[in-house]
Design a protein around this motif. Structure first.
Motif, PDB file in Angstrom:
ATOM      1  N   CYS A 175       7.987   5.117   4.694  1.00 51.22           N
ATOM      2  CA  CYS A 175       7.368   5.407   3.396  1.00 51.22           C
ATOM      3  C   CYS A 175       8.358   5.237   2.256  1.00 51.22           C
ATOM      4  CB  CYS A 175       6.795   6.818   3.386  1.00 51.22           C
ATOM      5  SG  CYS A 175       5.272   6.971   4.324  1.00 51.22           S
ATOM      6  N   ALA A 176       9.631   5.444   2.533  1.00 50.13           N
ATOM      7  CA  ALA A 176      10.655   5.251   1.502  1.00 50.13           C
ATOM      8  C   ALA A 176      10.987   3.775   1.312  1.00 50.13           C
ATOM      9  CB  ALA A 176      11.918   6.030   1.859  1.00 50.13           C
ATOM     10  N   VAL A 177      10.959   3.001   2.398  1.00 53.14           N
ATOM     11  CA  VAL A 177      11.389   1.606   2.341  1.00 53.14           C
ATOM     12  C   VAL A 177      10.246   0.660   1.978  1.00 53.14           C
ATOM     13  CG1 VAL A 177      12.284  -0.308   3.744  1.00 53.14           C
ATOM     14  CG2 VAL A 177      13.312   1.964   3.937  1.00 53.14           C
ATOM     15  N   PRO A 193       7.601   0.642  -0.018  1.00 52.56           N
ATOM     16  CA  PRO A 193       7.316   0.321  -1.426  1.00 52.56           C
ATOM     17  C   PRO A 193       8.392  -0.543  -2.095  1.00 52.56           C
ATOM     18  CG  PRO A 193       6.905   2.636  -1.011  1.00 52.56           C
ATOM     19  CD  PRO A 193       7.586   2.092   0.205  1.00 52.56           C
ATOM     20  N   CYS A 194       9.585  -0.570  -1.523  1.00 53.63           N
ATOM     21  CA  CYS A 194      10.673  -1.386  -2.081  1.00 53.63           C
ATOM     22  C   CYS A 194      10.530  -2.859  -1.714  1.00 53.63           C
ATOM     23  CB  CYS A 194      12.023  -0.866  -1.598  1.00 53.63           C
ATOM     24  SG  CYS A 194      12.358   0.821  -2.133  1.00 53.63           S
ATOM     25  N   THR A 195       9.596  -3.165  -0.844  1.00 55.76           N
ATOM     26  CA  THR A 195       9.354  -4.550  -0.439  1.00 55.76           C
ATOM     27  C   THR A 195       8.180  -5.097  -1.247  1.00 55.76           C
ATOM     28  OG1 THR A 195       7.715  -4.024   1.269  1.00 55.76           O
ATOM     29  CG2 THR A 195      10.044  -3.938   1.919  1.00 55.76           C
ATOM     30  N   ASN A 196       7.902  -6.353  -1.089  1.00 61.24           N
ATOM     31  CA  ASN A 196       6.732  -6.956  -1.735  1.00 61.24           C
ATOM     32  C   ASN A 196       5.509  -6.923  -0.826  1.00 61.24           C
ATOM     33  OD1 ASN A 196       8.078  -7.569  -4.102  1.00 61.24           O
ATOM     34  ND2 ASN A 196       8.804  -9.536  -3.321  1.00 61.24           N
ATOM     35  N   THR A 204       1.613  -2.768  -2.592  1.00 59.21           N
ATOM     36  CA  THR A 204       1.699  -2.362  -3.992  1.00 59.21           C
ATOM     37  C   THR A 204       1.873  -0.855  -4.010  1.00 59.21           C
ATOM     38  OG1 THR A 204      -0.706  -2.253  -4.075  1.00 59.21           O
ATOM     39  CG2 THR A 204       0.320  -4.272  -4.865  1.00 59.21           C
ATOM     40  N   ASP A 205       2.811  -0.388  -4.792  1.00 62.09           N
ATOM     41  CA  ASP A 205       3.128   1.026  -4.843  1.00 62.09           C
ATOM     42  C   ASP A 205       2.141   1.748  -5.758  1.00 62.09           C
ATOM     43  OD1 ASP A 205       4.478   3.291  -4.211  1.00 62.09           O
ATOM     44  OD2 ASP A 205       6.183   2.917  -5.528  1.00 62.09           O
TER      45      ASP A 205
END
Length: 188
Positions: A138-140, A142-145, A148-149
């Motif tokens: 869950c932390a990682v 959203p940092c990817t494409n 969508t966060d």
């Protein structure tokens, strides 16, 4: 406290269960409908039979073969992927989305098999493994494409509501992990 030899099964159980979850989310983000993802994830029955044979030395009889074929055909017929059935609808999801959904089913099968390998471990420890790995994903993620966060503004504008949502998500995830582990370990 679990034995050291069980640590790999505890870790793999949590990892496979959460990869299944992440890949399913990615499939929906790619454009596959949630219903199609659920149908294609049901391929876990097929993968569980194969992984059970490989890692648990379970025997496969002709009835299992028939069930595997019917499950596979059912998943394909329900989801009706455009790359199999053709479609004039240009809004259909790309084949990679359907592949992601099917892959989620394979990881779900891995979750079931590793849960059975760790059957002597207390369910709370297996659930904790899943929850800790979920926290990392869950932390990682959203940092990817890949996804969508969501807007986290609610956490600051209404902290009690934000905490309530996080609590509800935590309880739902914990129950999901615990029930999945319990069900898998109860299989013969």
């Amino acid at each position: 406290m679990p034995h050291l030899w069980q640590a790999k099964w505890i870790f793999l159980e949590g990892l496979f269960g959460r990869i299944d979850w992440c890949v399913g989310i990615v499939a929906v983000q790619i454009g596959v409908s949630p219903g199609d993802v659920a149908a294609l994830t049901s391929i876990n029955i097929v993968a569980s039979a194969m992984l059970g044979r490989m890692f648990l030395n379970e025997t496969l009889r002709w009835q299992h073969g028939v069930a595997v074929i019917m499950s596979t055909c059912g998943a394909v017929l329900i989801s009706q992927p455009s790359f199999v059935f053709g479609s004039t609808d240009t809004a259909r999801a790309p084949a990679i989305g359907y592949l992601a959904a099917t892959t989620a089913g394979v990881f779900q099968a891995g979750f079931f098999v590793t849960s059975r390998k760790a059957a002597d471990v207390h369910m709370d420890i297996l659930s904790l493994s899943s929850m800790l790995i979920s926290a990392v994903f869950c932390a990682v993620l959203p940092c990817t494409n890949l996804v969508t966060d969501a807007d986290l503004g609610i956490m600051w504008s209404s902290p009690p509501e934000g905490v309530g949502w996080i609590g509800a998500i935590f309880v739902t995830s914990w129950c999901s992990a615990t029930f999945g582990c319990t069900g898998a370990t109860m299989c013969p």
